[in-house]
Scaffold this motif. Sequence first.
Motif, mmCIF file in Angstrom:
data_model
loop_
_atom_site.group_PDB
_atom_site.id
_atom_site.type_symbol
_atom_site.label_atom_id
_atom_site.label_comp_id
_atom_site.label_asym_id
_atom_site.label_seq_id
_atom_site.Cartn_x
_atom_site.Cartn_y
_atom_site.Cartn_z
ATOM 1 N N ILE A 169 158.098 27.606 -5.863
ATOM 2 C CA ILE A 169 157.257 28.747 -6.510
ATOM 3 C C ILE A 169 158.229 29.647 -6.956
ATOM 4 N N PHE B 139 154.334 24.156 -0.699
ATOM 5 C CA PHE B 139 154.842 25.064 -1.940
ATOM 6 C C PHE B 139 155.315 26.373 -1.492
ATOM 7 N N LYS B 140 156.691 26.552 -1.823
ATOM 8 C CA LYS B 140 157.108 27.869 -1.079
ATOM 9 C C LYS B 140 158.220 28.235 -2.294
ATOM 10 N N THR C 165 147.881 33.278 -4.782
ATOM 11 C CA THR C 165 147.670 32.971 -6.208
ATOM 12 C C THR C 165 148.963 33.562 -6.973
ATOM 13 N N VAL D 228 154.772 26.885 -10.643
ATOM 14 C CA VAL D 228 154.511 26.400 -9.247
ATOM 15 C C VAL D 228 154.671 24.812 -9.346
ATOM 16 N N ASP E 62 148.548 24.232 -0.036
ATOM 17 C CA ASP E 62 149.489 23.475 0.819
ATOM 18 C C ASP E 62 150.870 24.310 1.163
ATOM 19 N N GLU F 57 146.099 28.741 -7.390
ATOM 20 C CA GLU F 57 145.904 29.043 -5.961
ATOM 21 C C GLU F 57 146.520 28.166 -5.087
ATOM 22 N N VAL F 58 147.433 28.414 -4.175
ATOM 23 C CA VAL F 58 148.138 27.101 -3.451
ATOM 24 C C VAL F 58 147.531 27.281 -2.050
ATOM 25 N N ASN G 103 155.215 30.998 1.845
ATOM 26 C CA ASN G 103 154.120 30.221 1.550
ATOM 27 C C ASN G 103 152.970 30.501 2.179
ATOM 28 N N ILE G 104 152.054 29.568 2.132
ATOM 29 C CA ILE G 104 150.440 29.915 2.609
ATOM 30 C C ILE G 104 150.373 30.371 4.159
ATOM 31 N N LEU H 72 146.398 22.206 -4.771
ATOM 32 C CA LEU H 72 146.382 23.561 -5.400
ATOM 33 C C LEU H 72 144.945 23.616 -6.483
ATOM 34 N N PHE I 49 157.622 21.220 -5.265
ATOM 35 C CA PHE I 49 157.119 22.326 -4.264
ATOM 36 C C PHE I 49 157.588 23.762 -4.520
#
Length: 186
Positions: free
Chosen positions: A27, A108-109, A182, A32, A105, A102-103, A115-116, A84, A25
């Motif tokens: 980034i 993912f950080k 992204t 990614v 979840d 494009e993330v 993160n998102i 993703l 996970f």
Amino acid sequence: MRKLMKPLAIAVMSIMFVQCGNSKFDIAKGKVGKLTTKTTVQEIDDIFKQDSVVKILSEGAKGNNFFQEDDQYLVYEKGGKHLLTITPKEQLDSTSTIKSIEVFDDRFKTKTGLNIKSTFQEINANNKVSKVESSFSSATLFIDDLNATITIDNEDLGLKDFSTQKVTVEQIPDLAKIKSFTIWFN
């Protein structure tokens, strides 16, 4: 000597386990999770063999659609959660590398925790926003140290939709939420 080797081996194994444990996970610029700038489209199924990959393929150069969309590979967990969306550089080419990811979840950080679900305050505290571009419905933040773009809705900026008002970093509210995140592999 033997007494020293066992603790040393345990320490090395622990460090390797910790570093590899979260890599699924992570980034970073050009990375990614297990995807990197060298990953090809043909490797996606193998990398996500525990997940589900939905392929949305374009018609390529032979298609009738002038406004051609890019191929997309949507990655979902077995439970159905969208992780993703991967876009290759070349359509209908299994040897193509990745153009963007494009993330979706929040697991993912980045190493700083971006993160998102991060707010603008968290983005701005740990990343340098190099440029802001406004559109009718959102503002796109460019983060060069990640080669990433983050989109924030005009509504979160306190602007009306379909506004073309120029937005600066100083105008973005701390609690503004990310609409899309992204990572670019170019």
